[in-house]
Motif scaffolding. Structure first.
Motif, PDB file in Angstrom:
ATOM      1  N   GLU A 118     -20.409 -11.043 -11.935  1.00 53.69           N
ATOM      2  CA  GLU A 118     -21.570 -10.239 -11.564  1.00 53.69           C
ATOM      3  C   GLU A 118     -22.510 -11.009 -10.626  1.00 53.69           C
ATOM      4  OE1 GLU A 118     -20.823  -9.155 -15.988  1.00 53.69           O
ATOM      5  OE2 GLU A 118     -20.433 -10.817 -14.622  1.00 53.69           O
ATOM      6  N   SER A 119     -22.618 -12.313 -10.862  1.00 50.82           N
ATOM      7  CA  SER A 119     -23.528 -13.136 -10.060  1.00 50.82           C
ATOM      8  C   SER A 119     -22.916 -13.595  -8.745  1.00 50.82           C
ATOM      9  CB  SER A 119     -23.948 -14.374 -10.866  1.00 50.82           C
ATOM     10  OG  SER A 119     -22.819 -15.196 -11.139  1.00 50.82           O
ATOM     11  N   GLY A 120     -21.599 -13.451  -8.630  1.00 53.29           N
ATOM     12  CA  GLY A 120     -20.921 -13.898  -7.417  1.00 53.29           C
ATOM     13  C   GLY A 120     -20.557 -15.368  -7.419  1.00 53.29           C
ATOM     14  N   THR A 121     -20.848 -16.074  -8.525  1.00 53.64           N
ATOM     15  CA  THR A 121     -20.540 -17.502  -8.582  1.00 53.64           C
ATOM     16  C   THR A 121     -19.044 -17.765  -8.790  1.00 53.64           C
ATOM     17  OG1 THR A 121     -21.294 -17.436 -10.900  1.00 53.64           O
ATOM     18  CG2 THR A 121     -22.817 -18.340  -9.288  1.00 53.64           C
ATOM     19  N   ASP A 122     -18.274 -16.709  -9.018  1.00 52.64           N
ATOM     20  CA  ASP A 122     -16.815 -16.884  -9.078  1.00 52.64           C
ATOM     21  C   ASP A 122     -16.273 -17.419  -7.757  1.00 52.64           C
ATOM     22  OD1 ASP A 122     -17.571 -14.078  -8.239  1.00 52.64           O
ATOM     23  OD2 ASP A 122     -15.427 -13.996  -7.769  1.00 52.64           O
ATOM     24  N   LYS A 123     -16.999 -17.159  -6.660  1.00 54.00           N
ATOM     25  CA  LYS A 123     -16.565 -17.612  -5.342  1.00 54.00           C
ATOM     26  C   LYS A 123     -16.681 -19.130  -5.194  1.00 54.00           C
ATOM     27  CE  LYS A 123     -17.869 -13.215  -3.159  1.00 54.00           C
ATOM     28  NZ  LYS A 123     -18.274 -12.579  -4.430  1.00 54.00           N
ATOM     29  N   LEU A 124     -17.404 -19.769  -6.109  1.00 47.96           N
ATOM     30  CA  LEU A 124     -17.557 -21.228  -6.062  1.00 47.96           C
ATOM     31  C   LEU A 124     -16.418 -21.944  -6.778  1.00 47.96           C
ATOM     32  CD1 LEU A 124     -21.346 -21.442  -7.063  1.00 47.96           C
ATOM     33  CD2 LEU A 124     -20.409 -21.437  -4.743  1.00 47.96           C
ATOM     34  N   CYS A 125     -15.543 -21.163  -7.446  1.00 46.88           N
ATOM     35  CA  CYS A 125     -14.587 -21.753  -8.390  1.00 46.88           C
ATOM     36  C   CYS A 125     -13.184 -21.920  -7.815  1.00 46.88           C
ATOM     37  CB  CYS A 125     -14.511 -20.892  -9.647  1.00 46.88           C
ATOM     38  SG  CYS A 125     -16.097 -20.737 -10.493  1.00 46.88           S
ATOM     39  N   PHE A 126     -12.579 -23.062  -8.141  1.00 45.32           N
ATOM     40  CA  PHE A 126     -11.196 -23.361  -7.785  1.00 45.32           C
ATOM     41  C   PHE A 126     -10.257 -22.470  -8.590  1.00 45.32           C
ATOM     42  CE2 PHE A 126      -7.355 -25.914  -8.760  1.00 45.32           C
ATOM     43  CZ  PHE A 126      -6.842 -26.039  -7.476  1.00 45.32           C
ATOM     44  N   VAL A 127     -10.502 -22.361  -9.888  1.00 44.85           N
ATOM     45  CA  VAL A 127      -9.799 -21.424 -10.754  1.00 44.85           C
ATOM     46  C   VAL A 127     -10.789 -20.822 -11.740  1.00 44.85           C
ATOM     47  CG1 VAL A 127      -7.535 -22.551 -10.625  1.00 44.85           C
ATOM     48  CG2 VAL A 127      -9.137 -23.219 -12.422  1.00 44.85           C
ATOM     49  N   LYS A 128     -10.392 -19.702 -12.348  1.00 44.63           N
ATOM     50  CA  LYS A 128     -11.252 -19.000 -13.306  1.00 44.63           C
ATOM     51  C   LYS A 128     -10.503 -18.804 -14.623  1.00 44.63           C
ATOM     52  CE  LYS A 128     -11.534 -15.896 -10.113  1.00 44.63           C
ATOM     53  NZ  LYS A 128     -11.118 -16.676  -8.929  1.00 44.63           N
ATOM     54  N   ILE A 129     -11.216 -19.025 -15.717  1.00 44.44           N
ATOM     55  CA  ILE A 129     -10.627 -18.930 -17.054  1.00 44.44           C
ATOM     56  C   ILE A 129     -11.413 -17.906 -17.868  1.00 44.44           C
ATOM     57  CG2 ILE A 129     -10.058 -20.190 -19.169  1.00 44.44           C
ATOM     58  CD1 ILE A 129     -10.350 -22.770 -17.409  1.00 44.44           C
ATOM     59  N   ALA A 130     -10.696 -17.016 -18.544  1.00 43.54           N
ATOM     60  CA  ALA A 130     -11.326 -16.052 -19.442  1.00 43.54           C
ATOM     61  C   ALA A 130     -11.101 -16.475 -20.891  1.00 43.54           C
ATOM     62  CB  ALA A 130     -10.751 -14.661 -19.224  1.00 43.54           C
ATOM     63  N   VAL A 131     -12.150 -16.378 -21.691  1.00 44.73           N
ATOM     64  CA  VAL A 131     -12.028 -16.540 -23.135  1.00 44.73           C
ATOM     65  C   VAL A 131     -12.171 -15.149 -23.742  1.00 44.73           C
ATOM     66  CG1 VAL A 131     -12.908 -17.675 -25.207  1.00 44.73           C
ATOM     67  CG2 VAL A 131     -13.093 -18.817 -22.991  1.00 44.73           C
ATOM     68  N   VAL A 132     -11.189 -14.737 -24.527  1.00 44.50           N
ATOM     69  CA  VAL A 132     -11.202 -13.389 -25.086  1.00 44.50           C
ATOM     70  C   VAL A 132     -10.990 -13.442 -26.594  1.00 44.50           C
ATOM     71  CG1 VAL A 132     -10.336 -12.399 -22.928  1.00 44.50           C
ATOM     72  CG2 VAL A 132      -8.731 -12.993 -24.739  1.00 44.50           C
ATOM     73  N   ALA A 133     -11.440 -12.378 -27.261  1.00 46.42           N
ATOM     74  CA  ALA A 133     -11.271 -12.250 -28.709  1.00 46.42           C
ATOM     75  C   ALA A 133     -11.299 -10.774 -29.064  1.00 46.42           C
ATOM     76  CB  ALA A 133     -12.373 -13.004 -29.453  1.00 46.42           C
ATOM     77  N   ASP A 134     -10.861 -10.444 -30.271  1.00 47.43           N
ATOM     78  CA  ASP A 134     -10.901  -9.063 -30.737  1.00 47.43           C
ATOM     79  C   ASP A 134     -12.348  -8.584 -30.814  1.00 47.43           C
ATOM     80  OD1 ASP A 134      -8.157  -9.076 -30.978  1.00 47.43           O
ATOM     81  OD2 ASP A 134      -8.186  -9.560 -33.128  1.00 47.43           O
ATOM     82  N   PHE A 135     -12.537  -7.290 -30.548  1.00 50.57           N
ATOM     83  CA  PHE A 135     -13.891  -6.737 -30.493  1.00 50.57           C
ATOM     84  C   PHE A 135     -14.668  -6.961 -31.788  1.00 50.57           C
ATOM     85  CE2 PHE A 135     -16.876  -3.216 -31.180  1.00 50.57           C
ATOM     86  CZ  PHE A 135     -17.703  -3.412 -30.080  1.00 50.57           C
TER      87      PHE A 135
END
Length: 205
Positions: A118-135
């Motif tokens: 949302e902030s656009g800071t993903d463009k600063l990243c070499f790779v992106k990692i998601a942490v997920v869990a059950d709702f």
């Protein structure tokens, strides 16, 4: 040269737990929640702008009532957008300043950012990692952690990007549903792969 790694996911997924594992394995961590708190501290320039749109959420010292503003922005997407449009530029600038500061001493920088995309800071990243869990696990975690009721928690989730979005748009996914040992194991695998990938690319250049 420093490499910025983005860590993101929904509230209660367990980003703090995972970021701690990365920190223990040589990554300098930038906690974007802490950056946001700095931006919205009493009397800040950010608060001055926010107070023009959300006057009922501030006192005479321009101190932000976080619970009051949460009820507004998590119930109205238009108000959330207004909030984001004001806050993100301040947060992004502080993040970039912190990256510049750490880049002199750190090879790996982890950006622990709930609103990475949302902030656009993903463009600063070499790779992106998601942490997920059950709702239900995430719901239980944040109602306990933030001392809010489930209805407000559900509104918060409704204002966030979906779990499927993070899975689709991140390079790696770490599941945080069960034992801590499993989460640690998954995180260590991702760390190893990232470092091997970076080292491999550096050798080719």
């Amino acid at each position: 040269m420093s490499h910025v790694i983005g860590l993101t996911g929904q509230s209660g997924a367990g980003k703090t737990t995972v970021s701690r594992i990365f920190e223990e394995n040589g990554f300098s961590v930038i906690n974007c929640d802490e950056i946001a708190k700095i931006c919205t501290q009493d009397g800040s320039e950010c608060n001055k702008k926010l107070a023009q749109v959300f006057p009922g959420c501030f006192d005479e010292k321009l101190s932000l009532d976080r619970k009051a503003i949460s009820k507004i922005i998590f119930s109205d997407k238009n108000m959330l957008k207004k909030f984001d449009d004001i806050v993100y530029p301040f947060i992004t600038q502080l993040i970039m300043d912190k990256i510049d500061e750490l880049s002199t001493t750190s090879e790996f920088i982890l950006l622990d950012a709930p609103t990475l995309f949302e902030s656009g800071t993903d463009k600063l990243c070499f790779v992106k990692i998601a942490v997920v869990a059950d709702f239900e696990k995430m719901l239980d975690r944040i109602t306990l952690r933030d001392k809010i009721d489930k209805e407000l928690a559900k509104k918060r989730f409704a204002s966030q990007l979906s779990c499927d979005f993070f899975k689709k748009n991140c390079d790696y996914v770490i599941y945080n549903n069960g034992k801590l040992s499993d989460t640690v194991s998954d995180a260590l695998k991702v760390i190893r792969i990232i470092k091997e990938d970076i080292n491999g690319k550096e050798k080719k250049t």
